[in-house]
Scaffold this active site. Structure first.
Site, short mmCIF file in Angstrom:
data_model
loop_
_atom_site.label_atom_id
_atom_site.label_comp_id
_atom_site.label_asym_id
_atom_site.label_seq_id
_atom_site.Cartn_x
_atom_site.Cartn_y
_atom_site.Cartn_z
N SER A 3 1.15 -1.53 0.01
CA SER A 3 -0.03 0.15 -0.21
C SER A 3 0.80 1.32 0.06
CB SER A 3 -0.77 0.04 1.31
OG SER A 3 -1.87 1.15 1.61
N ASP A 12 -7.94 -3.33 -7.37
CA ASP A 12 -7.69 -2.65 -6.03
C ASP A 12 -7.86 -1.96 -5.48
OD1 ASP A 12 -6.02 -0.95 -4.60
OD2 ASP A 12 -4.40 -2.58 -4.71
N HIS A 40 -7.04 -6.16 -1.30
CA HIS A 40 -5.63 -4.63 -1.91
C HIS A 40 -4.24 -5.42 -0.36
CE1 HIS A 40 -3.94 -0.95 -1.33
NE2 HIS A 40 -4.34 -0.38 -0.01
#
Length: 488
Positions: free
Chosen positions: A226, A334, A383
């Protein structure tokens, strides 16, 4: 190695307890650990002399007991899985609130490979939303409540069955406490109220690790998920340059960016930038880069006009400027990208315009990755992945992510940076071609936001408005089989 040998010993002991009178026919042979059980530092093996076994089981059992006593007790193996907290000696490099930054370390004696992981967790771009972040997510802005030790999973796991190729590396986990996508270089002031020193934290950790064995490293893999994945793209060359300046040009620095390859596309529905969740990616980064006093790699910075350095936060723009090899892991759909694009998949089935937007997002992302030499891009709605325990289960065209990383590693050993020419049967440039979320049958399961119940792929696609049943009926096959065919 000790863990594998402990299991071997238990098996040998149990076998010989049952069949103590059995005569061994093979002579002069030794038990030799497999490649996985050997440490890459060339750790000594423990041979067993089977020539003394025939007609003398007492001798054999004495050898087993002697070997067992020389090993670390099997019952204590799991205790060594913990990573220990180290607070930086340089107290001027801090988290947002001024508390000292730090890192967690699990050393692997004899290994010359180091994995340094950057944690993710969004960011804040104004005093107001940083205050809110501090009230609700203080762990991401301060080190004051960090535990003295932690365990990790996925690529940070020390268990070979969960982490086939990196389990024996030196593991470093750097907690995210700078809220700046690992880019800042500004100390706390009375005016700002917060420090933003993400990039400096990485540099300081690397310097400290040199005194803990990194100086003898062969490979340093800078990984992150991330915001940490974007942090890898922003810092991988900086780390390589730092090590070279400090006199360690022989350490091969590589990057692994997970779920940090964002697009600066138009939102599905344009909204005012009132908070970081609804703020368009470009506007959020433009505000943030000023607020954080971000460090941007010089090679990327030179590609854009003054004041447009924010472009370097987007993977497809910074990647061509990088000198260090980078492997990109990115879900084609995502969840964080969809969130900032104001696409919400809970509640009523999506409208046709939303469905088309989602499909187009997958196409756009796929296009930005086509020239990336090493990539793994499943058509899933998710994610982050590399620190999940199920990361070995996801496949693209029959190849798992750990396998693709191993193939990339093998290619780099041949010094062909970013080559897309795969080794025979060993690909590392893998993208799904099917056009909708969850069309890859190995995708992580998803749950209904309201009921919490796990949804099948067919249920999810029908929820989105895709008539799987009708299309399967037209093809004369079961829905599940249709999905498998389309995915492959």
């Amino acid at each position: 190695m000790a863990g594998a040998l402990c299991v071997t010993l238990l098996l040998l002991l149990s076998t010989n307890t049952v069949s103590g009178r059995k005569t061994w026919r093979r002579r002069g042979q030794q038990i030799v650990p497999s490649g996985r059980e050997r440490s890459e530092g060339g750790d000594e093996s423990f041979p067993l002399d089977f020539t003394a076994v025939e007609g003398n089981m007492d001798n054999f059992m004495a050898q087993i007991k002697s070997l067992a006593q020389s090993l670390y007790p099997c019952s204590a193996q799991r205790l060594d899985d913990e990573m220990k907290l180290h607070i930086l000696h340089n107290k001027s490099v801090t988290c947002n609130d001024g508390s000292s930054a730090g890192y967690y370390l699990k050393e692997s004696k004899g290994s010359r490979r180091w994995l340094v992981f950057l944690e993710g967790g969004w960011y804040c771009i104004s005093h107001e939303n940083c205050d809110l972040r501090y009230d609700t997510m203080r762990r991401l802005m301060s080190s004051k409540a960090w535990p003295p030790a932690k365990t990790a999973s996925g690529i940070l796991s020390t268990q070979p069955e969960e982490n086939p190729h990196w389990w024996n590396a030196n593991m470093v986990f750097i907690p995210y406490c700078s809220s700046d996508v690992w880019s800042g270089a500004s100390p706390k002031t009375e005016k700002s109220g917060y420090a933003f020193m993400g990039s400096l934290i990485i540099q300081e950790v690397v310097k400290e690790l040199l005194g803990k064995g990194l100086d003898a490293a062969k490979v340093l893999l800078l990984a992150g998920s991330s915001a940490g994945g974007t942090g890898v793209l922003l810092n991988v060359d900086l780390v390589a340059d730092l090590l070279e300046e400090l006199g360690y040009p022989g350490i091969q620095v590589r990057g692994l960016s997970d779920s940090g390859w964002f697009l600066d596309n138009k939102q599905y529905r344009r909204t005012d930038c009132t908070d970081i969740i609804t703020c368009a990616p470009t506007e959020a980064i433009q505000r943030g880069i000023r607020y954080w006093s971000s460090m941007v790699p010089e090679r990327c910075k030179q590609q854009f006009k003054e004041g447009e350095e924010w472009n370097c936060f987007f993977g497809y723009k910074i990647y061509p400027t990088l000198r260090s090899p980078v492997f990109v892991v990115q879900w084609l759909f995502d969840e964080a990208q969809l969130t900032v694009d104001n696409v919400h998949l809970s509640g009523q089935p999506v409208q046709e315009s939303q469905w088309l937007y989602i499909q187009n997002l997958g196409r756009e992302l796929r296009n930005t990755l086509k020239d990336v030499g090493a990539s793994f891009a499943p058509a899933c709605l998710a994610h982050e992945v590399i620190t999940r325990s199920h990361w070995t289960e996801i496949q693209v065209r029959g190849t798992s992510l750990p396998r693709a990383l191993h193939c990339w590693d093998r290619r780099l050993q041949e010094t062909n940076k970013n080559s897309k020419v795969p080794l025979k049967g060993c690909p590392f440039h893998l993208m799904d071609s099917c056009p909708w979320p969850q069309c890859n049958p190995t995708c992580p399961s998803i749950r209904d936001h309201f009921t919490g119940q796990e949804m099948s792929v067919v249920q999810f696609l029908m929820h989105l408005g895709f008539d799987v049943q009708k299309m399967a009926s037209q093809q004369g096959m079961e829905p599940g089989k249709l999905l498998g065919v389309l995915s492959s």
